[in-house]
Motif scaffolding. Structure first.
Motif, PDB file in Angstrom:
ATOM      1  N   ASP A   1       0.851  -1.253  -0.016  1.00  0.00           N
ATOM      2  CA  ASP A   1      -0.013  -0.072   0.294  1.00  0.00           C
ATOM      3  C   ASP A   1       0.847   1.116   0.018  1.00  0.00           C
ATOM      4  O   ASP A   1       0.344   2.310  -0.322  1.00  0.00           O
ATOM      5  CB  ASP A   1      -0.775   0.098   1.262  1.00  0.00           C
TER       6      ASP A   1
ATOM      7  N   PHE B   1       3.341   2.036  -1.873  1.00  0.00           N
ATOM      8  CA  PHE B   1       3.807   2.727  -3.204  1.00  0.00           C
ATOM      9  C   PHE B   1       2.473   3.647  -3.602  1.00  0.00           C
ATOM     10  O   PHE B   1       2.776   4.419  -4.375  1.00  0.00           O
ATOM     11  CB  PHE B   1       3.953   1.438  -4.136  1.00  0.00           C
ATOM     12  N   ALA B   2       1.456   3.163  -3.537  1.00  0.00           N
ATOM     13  CA  ALA B   2       0.229   4.153  -3.950  1.00  0.00           C
ATOM     14  C   ALA B   2       0.334   5.550  -3.267  1.00  0.00           C
ATOM     15  O   ALA B   2       0.016   6.373  -3.833  1.00  0.00           O
ATOM     16  CB  ALA B   2      -1.140   3.302  -3.792  1.00  0.00           C
TER      17      ALA B   2
ATOM     18  N   ALA C   1       2.940   7.702  -4.871  1.00  0.00           N
ATOM     19  CA  ALA C   1       2.588   8.261  -6.104  1.00  0.00           C
ATOM     20  C   ALA C   1       1.451   9.222  -5.903  1.00  0.00           C
ATOM     21  O   ALA C   1       1.469  10.193  -6.429  1.00  0.00           O
ATOM     22  CB  ALA C   1       1.781   7.230  -6.967  1.00  0.00           C
ATOM     23  N   SER C   2       0.741   9.044  -4.652  1.00  0.00           N
ATOM     24  CA  SER C   2      -0.207  10.321  -4.596  1.00  0.00           C
ATOM     25  C   SER C   2       0.392  11.594  -3.999  1.00  0.00           C
ATOM     26  O   SER C   2      -0.190  12.642  -4.312  1.00  0.00           O
ATOM     27  CB  SER C   2      -1.173   9.629  -3.267  1.00  0.00           C
TER      28      SER C   2
ATOM     29  N   ASP D   1       4.883  -4.305  -7.416  1.00  0.00           N
ATOM     30  CA  ASP D   1       3.793  -3.476  -6.683  1.00  0.00           C
ATOM     31  C   ASP D   1       4.327  -1.919  -7.089  1.00  0.00           C
ATOM     32  O   ASP D   1       3.483  -0.917  -7.023  1.00  0.00           O
ATOM     33  CB  ASP D   1       3.819  -3.632  -5.179  1.00  0.00           C
TER      34      ASP D   1
ATOM     35  N   ASP E   1       3.202  -1.191 -10.706  1.00  0.00           N
ATOM     36  CA  ASP E   1       1.888  -1.296 -10.733  1.00  0.00           C
ATOM     37  C   ASP E   1       1.147   0.185 -10.234  1.00  0.00           C
ATOM     38  O   ASP E   1       0.128   0.310 -10.362  1.00  0.00           O
ATOM     39  CB  ASP E   1       1.308  -2.532 -10.090  1.00  0.00           C
ATOM     40  N   ALA E   2       1.824   0.702  -9.136  1.00  0.00           N
ATOM     41  CA  ALA E   2       1.520   2.040  -8.537  1.00  0.00           C
ATOM     42  C   ALA E   2       1.716   2.930  -9.476  1.00  0.00           C
ATOM     43  O   ALA E   2       1.213   4.220  -9.384  1.00  0.00           O
ATOM     44  CB  ALA E   2       2.138   2.131  -7.423  1.00  0.00           C
TER      45      ALA E   2
END
Length: 576
Positions: free
Chosen positions: A387, A389-390, A393-394, A431, A434-435
């Protein structure tokens, strides 16, 4: 010189034109990419040079390294005892005795590369080293770069036997029950302070720049044309300027100034060309190293033969392994947020990553910079959760991952150090991609030798040094792995407009390979040979670079001779 360069194939890493037959170069930059005819049309009269290479790629980019310090620490007169050179503790001891036999008795000795996990030996204390070296000043640096171990003679030189110093912010000294020092120091401020007398003695040798020259050559031989110094301090400036000015200098360098230095936020000016040497950011350390048991993790170190042999305490490391409190992190970021530097945070454990992301979000948000092109970085991130990595990115955080951690320590991580669900998926490459993150790869030299192709192989196959497979669902494609050491790595350094792909307008920095990476089996990627590199449209001649380095005036590396105790390490009780 205007030239049209050809190879068996040209892999551009440009999504708009992935392959080419030729590339035209003028004034050190690319002016055309395509067929030979296309290039001749763009550059009439230019000679055609066939490299003879099976494949020409953009030069590999190593976005996190320490070239000058690595050269000083691992090249003669220092000794490199990392597990890839001295696999067992017995081999390390043999290297100790070899050094004793071939040096004068009063010469301080330095060894780099001790690894408790791979050498299967607990941290060597001053009494253990004294039994081998007697009253000689000796420093052993941990392979992670986070620990140092010294003889009692070093502690006496510092005045710390009778007056042990307090722990510096961000580091600590090992202590006996009576408060005296054990000779073990952990984290950069403490480790460097303790090692300083030996480093200073080495720097007073006949030509301290030569170790850096040899390390530059090692990086270039691996196909690398651009890298960074992630432990920069001003005392290293003249050395980097001298290296950048030499004929056939093979590397473009980006500097990340240690946050522990008082001038870390200052502007950078240099006599060296900006495209060869520039300052990009500030470096900070959130937690420690997995290999010495001090990462801020929510998962426990296991009680196994592996951890017991290395002297790693079982249990959850937790937030106590952070080098800074959250308030200190916020204050550091707040002090420099207005200066425009990239902040680059070493963070391995998931707790450390959470805390760094919290601090990033708070400070960037306070200044309305989350949507800006800040590119604040997180380095290594071996123990990250999926979680996180997302979340990176944010907020626009940029991850630089270390496949070497998985490759060399994978078997130990998976069930030997951590539960398989954590240790087996160490370095979650899939992961991260993919983020939607611009993931880059690095070796963190000299923690491991510079091996971009091996990093790619490890990420594509998810097989470590033994050949064992761990968490195959975290594997990436070859294209993703190549991007991680080319265009994505250039992005991490803020240089994707100059390097990282073969496109018109960029510097003509290339690597010649003896095979097309897309034509070999995934487990043979690391066997591809590097035939040479180009920088600014000229093929690098490492022999000429080395020869020229011997002519450098002493003034160019005078500050290396006084490298000594860092400003952050002038601790109570020190003689320095």
């Amino acid at each position: 010189m205007d030239v049209i360069i050809t190879a068996g194939t040209i892999v551009t890493m440009d999504p708009a034109r992935t392959r080419a037959q030729a590339v035209a170069v003028s004034g050190g930059r690319i002016v055309a990419v395509g067929s030979v005819a296309d290039c001749q049309s763009a550059l009439p009269g230019a000679s055609v040079h066939d490299t003879g290479a099976a494949a020409l790629l953009p030069g590999f980019v190593e976005p996190h390294s320490h070239p000058v310090l690595s050269g000083m620490a691992t090249m003669p007169p220092a000794y490199w005892i990392a597990p890839w050179f001295a696999p067992t503790w017995d081999d390390v001891v043999a290297a100790f005795h070899k050094a004793i036999a071939e040096t004068p008795a009063d010469q301080p000795l330095a060894f780099f590369g001790f690894d408790g996990l791979l050498h299967k030996h607990a941290d060597p204390t001053a009494p253990e080293l004294d039994a081998i070296f007697g009253d000689r000043m000796v420093m052993v640096f941990g392979n992670s770069g986070h620990t140092s171990y010294v003889t009692t003679a070093v502690l006496e030189h510092l005045g710390w036997v009778k007056s042990p110093p307090e722990d510096p912010v961000g580091g600590f000294f090992g202590r006996n029950a009576d408060g005296s020092l054990t000779g073990v120091a952990t984290e950069i401020p403490a480790a460097m302070a303790q090692a300083a007398p030996v480093l200073e003695a080495l720097a007073k040798g006949p030509h301290p720049l030569q170790g850096a020259v040899e390390y530059y050559m090692l990086l270039s031989a691996a196909g690398i044309t651009a890298t960074s110094e992630h432990t920069y301090k001003t005392e290293l400036k003249s050395a980097y300027e001298a290296l950048a000015s030499l004929p056939n200098s093979p590397l473009r360098i980006s500097l990340y100034h240690m946050s522990t230095e008082a001038d870390c936020g200052d502007a950078f000016t240099s006599a060296a060309p900006d495209d060869m040497l520039r300052k990009r950011g500030i470096k900070l350390w959130a937690d420690g190293s997995p290999w010495v048991g001090n990462v801020a993790m929510s998962s426990p170190y296991l009680d196994t033969e592996v951890t017991r042999a290395a002297g790693i305490s079982p249990g959850i490391p937790g937030e106590k392994m952070m080098n800074y409190t959250r308030d200190q992190l916020d204050a550091l970021l707040e002090a420099h947020v207005g200066e425009g530097w990239q902040m680059a945070f070493h963070a391995n454990g998931d707790i450390a990553i959470d805390i760094v992301l919290d601090a990033f979000t708070t400070v960037l948000g306070r200044h309305n910079l989350i949507e800006s092109d800040h590119r604040w970085r997180i380095e290594h991130i071996g123990g990250a959760r999926a979680d996180q990595f997302a979340r990176m990115a944010s907020i626009g955080a940029v991850p630089s991952m270390g496949p070497f951690q998985f490759y060399y320590w994978g078997d130990l991580l998976d069930g030997g150090m951590f539960e398989p669900a954590v240790g087996g998926s160490w370095q979650r490459f899939r992961d991260a991609f993919d983020a939607g993150l611009p993931v880059s790869f690095h070796n963190d030299g000299s923690v491991t030798p510079p091996t971009p192709l091996l990093n790619m192989q490890a990420a594509v196959t998810r097989r470590c040094v033994s050949g064992a497979l761990h968490a195959p669902e975290q594997a990436v494609t070859l294209d993703e792995a190549l991007r991680a050491h080319t265009i994505n790595a250039a992005f991490a350094l803020g240089r994707e407009h100059e390097i990282g792909s073969i496109e018109v307008g960029k510097f003509a920095d290339f690597v010649e390979l003896d095979a097309d990476p897309y034509s070999v089996a995934p487990d043979k990627i690391s066997a591809i040979g590097v035939l040479g590199t180009w920088l600014g449209g000229a093929r690098v001649d490492l022999g000429e670079f080395a020869a020229a380095s011997h002519q450098v005036d002493d003034a160019a590396f005078a500050q290396l001779r006084t490298y000594g105790v860092p400003e952050c390490c002038h601790l109570p009780g020190a003689n320095a």
